[in-house]
Design a protein around this motif. Structure first.
Motif: not given
Length: 297
Positions: A172, A190, A193
């Motif tokens: 990520s 994040v 991804r």
């Protein structure tokens, strides 16, 4: 959409080409070959490459305000005098971890160096043996993060409020709130991804619009990501699967330079990828990058 063109500009087969950085003053591209233990400078004007041997793995090299460069060699931050080809150790990190080495490094707009570590043989890594360090101008070292597998790409937003960071095996691209006065990191999240087939996220850079360009190791591509939405905007395919890092440079920072690796490819893969380990120039992207920063120490 303008037509995107990819060409090989440095046709030497780096073991692990990494850390490209554009030097505006000389119109040169600075990059390293980690396993080849060399720092390279490629001149856009003459197409010549000049190199310096470092005597150990070299994770990154960045310009220094006082002249020359600082580089991550083995587990040391070293000063490099390009004219005399002299390398002098400034500060060591991780003396207690001989199985580790420094990997990617980048200077923030305040002139501090952030540099991360990883295990030399990442395949046999224990649980997250690496860390991310900040080297201040007085050469004091602060650990910003521990529990890292392979410390990799990093960059900052224009307002210095957000720091983007890649720990490759997490698959990520992450963001942190960045305290520009201390370098302190908070609120990890994040922003992207990796998808099937995209490989491992490696080096990255931000463009002038605040969007990310991430080199995909084992993915043969660079992906263009909007961190605000987490959406992939574009994919640039490269003729080398082990794409390692990227930076903008050239006229008005309108060209994207991409490094790659040949280490670990078997003879049939090398035959299929004759340009593995080359450094590439991508034109026609229609975006611009930003100048790099120099270490204040």
């Amino acid at each position: 959409m303008s037509s995107v063109k990819v060409e090989s500009v440095v046709k030497e087969h780096a073991g692990i080409g990494e850390g490209p950085l554009w030097e505006e003053s000389d119109q040169t591209l600075l990059f390293v070959d980690i396993s080849g233990q060399k720092i390279h400078r490629w001149s856009a004007a003459t197409n010549q490459v000049h190199s310096l041997k470092t005597g150990d793995t070299v994770g990154f090299a960045v310009p220094r305000r006082s002249g020359g460069y600082v580089a991550g060699v083995g587990r040391s931050i070293v000063a490099v005098d390009w004219t005399t080809q002299k390398v002098t150790s400034l500060v060591n990190v991780e003396d207690d971890k001989p199985e580790n080495r420094l990997n990617d490094g980048k200077v923030d707009p305040m002139g501090r160096l952030l540099a991360g570590s990883m295990r030399k043989d990442a395949q046999t890594a224990q649980v997250k043996p690496g860390s991310l360090y900040m080297v201040n101008s007085n050469l004091s070292v602060t650990k910003l993060l521990s529990q890292v597998d392979i410390s990799n790409g990093m960059d900052w937003t224009q307002d210095l409020k957000t720091f983007f960071y890649i720990d490759s095996l997490a698959l990520s691209v992450d963001a942190f709130d960045y305290d520009s006065s201390t370098g302190h990191l908070a609120n990890r999240r994040v922003v992207y991804r990796m998808e099937e087939g995209e490989g491992l996220p490696d080096g990255m850079t931000l463009d002038a619009d605040g969007r990310l360009w991430v080199a995909c190791y084992d993915g043969g591509r660079v992906v263009h990501i909007d961190p605000a939405t987490g959406k992939r905007l574009q994919t640039v395919s490269l003729p080398a699967m082990k794409t390692t890092s990227c930076c903008f440079g050239g006229p008005d920072y309108s060209e994207l330079f991409v490094t790659s690796a040949s280490l670990g490819l078997d003879p049939s893969q090398l035959h299929q990828q004759p340009q593995a380990g080359h450094t590439f120039r991508v034109t026609g992207l229609g975006v611009k990058g930003r100048p790099s920063n120099s270490f204040a120490g």
